[in-house]
Design an enzyme around this catalytic site. Sequence first.
Site, PDB file in Angstrom:
ATOM      1  CD  GLU A 243      -2.895  -1.365   2.200  1.00 30.17           C
ATOM      2  OE1 GLU A 243      -2.309  -1.673   3.261  1.00 30.17           O
ATOM      3  OE2 GLU A 243      -4.127  -1.248   2.099  1.00 30.17           O
TER       4      GLU A 243
ATOM      5  CD  GLU B 129      -3.309  -6.451   3.790  1.00 37.81           C
ATOM      6  OE1 GLU B 129      -3.284  -7.233   2.811  1.00 37.81           O
ATOM      7  OE2 GLU B 129      -2.747  -5.351   3.781  1.00 37.81           O
TER       8      GLU B 129
HETATM    9  N1  3HC Z   1       4.525  -7.414  11.809  1.00 31.97           N
HETATM   10  C1  3HC Z   1       5.218  -7.786  12.885  1.00 31.97           C
HETATM   11  N2  3HC Z   1       6.083  -8.812  12.910  1.00 31.97           N
HETATM   12  C2  3HC Z   1       6.257  -9.476  11.759  1.00 31.97           C
HETATM   13  C3  3HC Z   1       5.570  -9.146  10.589  1.00 31.97           C
HETATM   14  C4  3HC Z   1       4.666  -8.054  10.627  1.00 31.97           C
HETATM   15  N3  3HC Z   1       3.978  -7.670   9.548  1.00 31.97           N
HETATM   16  N4  3HC Z   1       5.946  -9.990   9.617  1.00 31.97           N
HETATM   17  C5  3HC Z   1       6.836 -10.830  10.160  1.00 31.97           C
HETATM   18  N5  3HC Z   1       7.035 -10.516  11.450  1.00 31.97           N
HETATM   19  C6  3HC Z   1       7.965 -11.162  12.392  1.00 31.97           C
HETATM   20  C7  3HC Z   1       7.605 -12.607  12.637  1.00 31.97           C
HETATM   21  O1  3HC Z   1       6.649 -12.719  13.677  1.00 31.97           O
HETATM   22  C8  3HC Z   1       8.939 -13.206  13.018  1.00 31.97           C
HETATM   23  O2  3HC Z   1       9.175 -12.883  14.363  1.00 31.97           O
HETATM   24  P1  3HC Z   1       9.966 -13.923  15.319  1.00 31.97           P
HETATM   25  O3  3HC Z   1      11.306 -14.088  14.668  1.00 31.97           O
HETATM   26  O4  3HC Z   1       9.980 -13.221  16.624  1.00 31.97           O
HETATM   27  O5  3HC Z   1       9.160 -15.185  15.314  1.00 31.97           O
HETATM   28  C9  3HC Z   1       9.931 -12.405  12.168  1.00 31.97           C
HETATM   29  O6  3HC Z   1       9.230 -11.222  11.763  1.00 31.97           O
HETATM   30  C10 3HC Z   1      10.397 -13.125  10.923  1.00 31.97           C
HETATM   31  O7  3HC Z   1       9.254 -13.619  10.242  1.00 31.97           O
HETATM   32  P2  3HC Z   1       9.226 -15.082   9.614  1.00 31.97           P
HETATM   33  O8  3HC Z   1       9.777 -16.057  10.574  1.00 31.97           O
HETATM   34  O9  3HC Z   1       7.843 -15.281   9.109  1.00 31.97           O
HETATM   35  O10 3HC Z   1      10.263 -14.890   8.416  1.00 31.97           O
HETATM   36  P3  3HC Z   1      10.174 -15.401   6.935  1.00 31.97           P
HETATM   37  O11 3HC Z   1      11.394 -14.899   6.287  1.00 31.97           O
HETATM   38  O12 3HC Z   1       9.840 -16.849   6.902  1.00 31.97           O
HETATM   39  O13 3HC Z   1       8.898 -14.653   6.294  1.00 31.97           O
HETATM   40  C11 3HC Z   1       7.472 -12.795   5.736  1.00 31.97           C
HETATM   41  C12 3HC Z   1       8.895 -13.261   6.160  1.00 31.97           C
HETATM   42  C13 3HC Z   1       7.149 -13.326   4.320  1.00 31.97           C
HETATM   43  C14 3HC Z   1       7.474 -11.306   5.721  1.00 31.97           C
HETATM   44  C15 3HC Z   1       6.419 -13.361   6.711  1.00 31.97           C
HETATM   45  O14 3HC Z   1       6.837 -13.049   8.030  1.00 31.97           O
HETATM   46  C16 3HC Z   1       5.045 -12.789   6.553  1.00 31.97           C
HETATM   47  O15 3HC Z   1       4.299 -13.261   5.703  1.00 31.97           O
HETATM   48  N6  3HC Z   1       4.674 -11.781   7.362  1.00 31.97           N
HETATM   49  C17 3HC Z   1       3.363 -11.259   7.435  1.00 31.97           C
HETATM   50  C18 3HC Z   1       3.050 -10.368   6.264  1.00 31.97           C
HETATM   51  C19 3HC Z   1       1.671  -9.786   6.413  1.00 31.97           C
HETATM   52  O16 3HC Z   1       0.721 -10.443   6.771  1.00 31.97           O
HETATM   53  N7  3HC Z   1       1.530  -8.479   6.110  1.00 31.97           N
HETATM   54  C20 3HC Z   1       0.309  -7.811   6.199  1.00 31.97           C
HETATM   55  C21 3HC Z   1       0.142  -7.239   7.560  1.00 31.97           C
HETATM   56  S1  3HC Z   1      -1.459  -6.554   7.824  1.00 31.97           S
HETATM   57  C22 3HC Z   1      -1.406  -5.050   7.057  1.00 31.97           C
HETATM   58  O17 3HC Z   1      -0.431  -4.705   6.438  1.00 31.97           O
HETATM   59  C23 3HC Z   1      -2.604  -4.180   7.255  1.00 31.97           C
HETATM   60  C24 3HC Z   1      -2.628  -3.008   6.325  1.00 31.97           C
HETATM   61  O18 3HC Z   1      -3.375  -3.337   5.180  1.00 31.97           O
HETATM   62  C25 3HC Z   1      -3.258  -1.834   7.003  1.00 31.97           C
END
Ligand code: 3HC
Length: 699
Positions: free
Chosen positions: A105, A125
């Site tokens: 975004e 999301e």
């Molecule tokens: N917020 C906070 N922490 C996050 C995060 C996020 N968006 N994404 C990842 N983390 C944290 C994980 O909890 C993890 O923490 P830990 O080491 O303490 O367990 C650390 O970052 C590393 O994450 P992964 O172990 O998952 O690492 P990978 O390399 O396997 O994957 C990733 C990385 C592809 C970025 C995966 O973490 C992921 O898919 N994250 C979520 C992405 C997501 O859902 N984004 C949308 C958020 S909602 C949003 O944006 C709302 C908006 O529209 C207003």
Amino acid sequence: MSDTVAYERHGDVAVLKVNNPPVNALSQSVRQGLLNGIERAESDDGVRAVLIVGEGSAFFAGADITEFGKPPMAPALPDLVDRMEASPLIIIGSMHGVSLGGGLEVALGCQYRLAVPSAKIGLPEVHLGLIPGAGGTIRLPRLCGIEAALDIMTTGKHVPAQQAHALGIVDEVRDGDPFENGLAYANELLAKNAPRRVVSELEMPKSDDWDALYDAVLAKSRGQISPAMCVRSMQGGAEMPFAEALLNERKIFVELLQGDQSKGMIHAFFSERAVGNLPELKGVDPRALTQIGVIGGGTMGAGIATSALLSGLNVTMLEMSAEAGEAARGRIEGNLAGALKRGKISAERHEEIMTKALTVVTDYAALSDADLVIEAVFEEMEVKKTVFKQLDAVCKPGAILASNTSYLDINEIASVTSRPADVLGLHFFSPAHVMRLLEVVVADATAPDVVATGFALGKRMGKISVRAGVCDGFIGNRILSTYRTCADHMILDGASPYEIDQALEEFGFAMGPFAVADLAGLDIGWAVRKRKRAEGLDPRARDAAYVDTICEAGNFGQKTGKGYYDYSAGAKARVPNPDVLPLIDAEREAQGITPKTFTKEEIVRRYMAAMVNEAAKVVGEGIARRPLDVDMTLLFGYGFPRYRGGPLKWADIVGVEGLLNDIKSYAEEDDYFWQPAPLLEKLVAAGKTFEHLNKGDTV
Ligand code: 3HC
Ligand code: NAI
């Protein structure tokens, strides 16, 4: 500036470098830093463009999920993106790694987007029970049209840069360093006086029938509402002025954030990552793994071997005879052909696996250099003991001996070896090369580095590994036995298997328990019942013999074409087997039961109460370390709906006290089956929830 966003001046370009490890989540300090950076650039003499670039592994992984549920902190992400669009400067996003959710975004708030070829974009999301909440649902369709935008946001998939370019989401794909690339691109745009190009000012595409789109998405999401709400928000984008549509999107986002489904899914997101994080394994190195042995190449052994081969390990498969060995090889080949077809492995790798990485033998001597051997022979203690004695005799010192048993006592199996510290359970789920759950069953003498190796193997195979203690059925099958028994009791008391399956599928399970039984094979449960009856059933336990009659007729479910359902028209076209209800009627009559009716709500409530009660016993006895371990077991091994978070998250959401009261009321009818879990009683007395235990609290 903020701690996480650095401002640099490079000629006419202001560069905002974001550094918020591990994944550049858009936490408050990042949002503030970006806002400050844009304002500073606007008042910085001579600056004509702003380049946003992420340091480390990603552009942005999205909003900071740890901030959800806490009081909002300005600047809000939608306001930041709006502010970016309002800037007179040209703002460029240079993307690498992932640009997900709020991260995409922010990119959509830029006027130009550049990406390296390995970059991925997405709006995941929906996997958190939400919709994009910072303009994603009404900006993305303006670039790539409704169909592609809906596909991206309802599946949450990661779209590779080239594909995003072809869709019009990314303007340029260039290999190289994201900062250097971005700066060069910014200067090129300035040199050709590229116009400001604001996404919200582009035309919003329209659909002829938003309701039909909504219904189609809803029908596919098995009870999860957020994908369909993406359609509604998009519709707002087509029917309202932009500012109003943005508020509408925000309203839907906030409602979903306050709802139960996002609570369940956010719990799943963090638990999935926490489940393999065991304090006892901190600093414990796993043993090296290259060569794996698998004993028994039936359904499970072949699947386990496939999973090991796909993760790059060499496998020696031992079967009882050359013919059985060839059959096992055929099963593995079939599994690998599927992986090849789906593009999971190349034709070369497939060839290499079949000719070099896989060896099929009948002689135990071939296992002398295996680092770890997984036994998947028939579920009989004596057979398992014979296998383990032979393994103990031939395997090298330090080799790990694992059993894939579903129910049997790992301590007893370990006791026949001279190395119980090297023995553990590795309980895979069928089909083992597909299902993500692995229970790492820790016996009394299992050494910590053996446990660590089990987790390392699971990680390598892409599994979600859960630590389990030894008991009949470990975490998952023990709880399954209880809720299945509850379903059997409801049948005796008046419900039909079809009503129960339907109620639970509407609750969100991938399949109801009787459809699952047909899939797994009714012979498995039959064998367990025979074993339990032979061990001696408690006289207070209710028993039902009608299922045995189905089995005695040779009907074991899908594999024989008939079980609870008739599959003569195909596995998916299941229809009730007409022989079943008369058998149940006869059983009720024989037991003198007057059948009563159960509503769908009553079915779900009893079934879930039985599941939660047994799960609380499993946690209370230390078989599972934390409630989240149970939740992940049910989610990844038993088709529990992710948007409910797992049975213990569900219990927290509906209220543990009400559940305990229900269990006590059911106990008035059957106080043997419905014995309240002591842990549940303690939680209720202390006014606490399972989440307190996940956080390390005690009762
Ligand atoms: N917020 C906070 N922490 C996050 C995060 C996020 N968006 N994404 C990842 N983390 C944290 C994980 O909890 C993890 O923490 P830990 O080491 O303490 O367990 C650390 O970052 C590393 O994450 P992964 O172990 O998952 O690492 P990978 O390399 O396997 O994957 C990733 C990385 C592809 C970025 C995966 O973490 C992921 O898919 N994250 C979520 C992405 C997501 O859902 N984004 C949308 C958020 S909602 C949003 O944006 C709302 C908006 O529209 C207003
Ligand atoms: P299966 O009957 O399909 O396969 C067993 C295989 O072991 C056969 O190919 C047989 O030839 C071989 N075998 C038997 N004794 C042997 C011996 N002494 N030496 C070498 N090979 C031998 O059984 P399945 O379903 O694969 O189950 C195997 C184990 O996995 C059991 O312990 C079962 O409880 C467990 N399990 C089964 C699951 C399932 O859904 N089927 C799920 C998880 C665990």
